[in-house]
Design a protein around this motif. Structure first.
Motif, PDB file in Angstrom:
ATOM      1  N   UNK A 297       0.842  -1.183   0.000  1.00  0.00           N
ATOM      2  CA  UNK A 297       0.000   0.000   0.000  1.00  0.00           C
ATOM      3  C   UNK A 297       0.879   1.234   0.000  1.00  0.00           C
ATOM      4  N   UNK A 298       0.314   2.331  -0.518  1.00  0.00           N
ATOM      5  CA  UNK A 298       1.057   3.582  -0.555  1.00  0.00           C
ATOM      6  C   UNK A 298       1.359   4.035  -1.969  1.00  0.00           C
ATOM      7  N   UNK A 299       2.169   5.069  -2.065  1.00  0.00           N
ATOM      8  CA  UNK A 299       2.476   5.714  -3.333  1.00  0.00           C
ATOM      9  C   UNK A 299       3.515   4.901  -4.128  1.00  0.00           C
TER      10      UNK A 299
ATOM     11  N   UNK B 268      -2.944   6.548  -0.666  1.00  0.00           N
ATOM     12  CA  UNK B 268      -4.013   5.668  -0.197  1.00  0.00           C
ATOM     13  C   UNK B 268      -4.227   4.469  -1.130  1.00  0.00           C
ATOM     14  N   UNK B 269      -3.335   4.271  -2.066  1.00  0.00           N
ATOM     15  CA  UNK B 269      -3.466   3.134  -2.975  1.00  0.00           C
ATOM     16  C   UNK B 269      -3.166   1.816  -2.259  1.00  0.00           C
ATOM     17  N   UNK B 270      -3.909   0.795  -2.637  1.00  0.00           N
ATOM     18  CA  UNK B 270      -3.692  -0.562  -2.146  1.00  0.00           C
ATOM     19  C   UNK B 270      -3.443  -1.441  -3.364  1.00  0.00           C
TER      20      UNK B 270
ATOM     21  N   UNK C  54      -5.046  -3.048  -8.543  1.00  0.00           N
ATOM     22  CA  UNK C  54      -5.043  -1.773  -7.826  1.00  0.00           C
ATOM     23  C   UNK C  54      -6.405  -1.434  -7.241  1.00  0.00           C
ATOM     24  N   UNK C  55      -6.367  -0.852  -6.047  1.00  0.00           N
ATOM     25  CA  UNK C  55      -7.581  -0.424  -5.355  1.00  0.00           C
ATOM     26  C   UNK C  55      -7.242   0.815  -4.534  1.00  0.00           C
ATOM     27  N   UNK C  56      -8.261   1.422  -3.939  1.00  0.00           N
ATOM     28  CA  UNK C  56      -8.086   2.578  -3.062  1.00  0.00           C
ATOM     29  C   UNK C  56      -8.629   2.253  -1.682  1.00  0.00           C
TER      30      UNK C  56
END
Length: 206
Positions: free
Chosen positions: A35-37, A98-100, A82-84
């Motif tokens: 997760x993260x940037x 906030x990316x997962x 990818x998800x948020x």
């Protein structure tokens, strides 16, 4: 004969630059959650962990015990689901922090769970990447999907997703979930952003 994914699996990896429907079979992957940037320097450690394992499988024919059913092949491309995070989904802008994601690399059919575990343990002896402990070996069956080739910067992907969703509406297809898959045909380290080739894919139902 050497197995070349660019030749034998064109429908999976060299899609057209317009939406198309595809039925994706079950395939095995080395995968790792994060997760993260993705622009953070630590993101490269996730990629390095997956490639070190994938190339260890590729070169396993040189080991004392050659895997049963081994055949020569080209290492498959990096992929990501990818998800948020829930709290970021309704914002007007994309908060990349906030990316997962789940990054993965497909493995050939001869790779069993036992071989995968052995490869992970062998690589951990040679590599100091602590993320190797987080790598899993699993099968994924995506089934019916819509996909297209996106050419350009990753930041411009929403334009392609709009085209894909319009295609779904026009053809009686329903997108099943907001998560999506990206398959990185180009090496982003060596390719100009405007020339990047990325397969975009999401699951659909009729």
């Amino acid at each position: 004969m050497k197995y070349e994914w660019r030749k034998q699996d064109k429908n999976l990896y060299l899609s057209k630059s317009k939406p198309e429907v595809i039925d994706v079979p079950a395939m095995n992957y080395f995968m790792i959650d994060g997760k993260g940037n993705p622009n953070d320097p630590s993101f490269s450690d996730y990629i390095e962990a997956l490639y070190s394992l994938s190339y260890a499988v590729r070169m396993s024919y040189k080991s004392e015990i050659v895997p049963e059913g081994y055949y020569e092949y080209t290492v498959f491309p990096l992929e990501g689901i990818w998800d948020l995070a829930e709290e970021a989904r309704d914002k007007e802008f994309l908060d990349k922090n906030k990316l997962i994601y789940t990054l993965m690399i497909r493995q050939p059919e001869f790779v069993t769970e036992k071989l995968a575990r052995d490869i992970i343990e062998r690589v951990k002896i040679k590599k100091s990447n602590k993320l190797l402990d987080k790598v899993k070996f699993n099968s994924i069956h995506e089934g019916l999907c819509v996909q297209m080739m996106h050419i350009g910067s990753y930041d411009d992907e929403p334009k392609s997703f709009r085209i894909m969703e319009e295609y779904c509406m026009a053809n009686g297809l329903i997108r099943k979930e907001k998560t999506h898959r990206e398959i990185y045909i180009s090496d982003f380290r060596k390719t100009q952003p405007e020339k990047l080739k990325t397969v975009l894919r999401f699951k659909v139902t009729i």
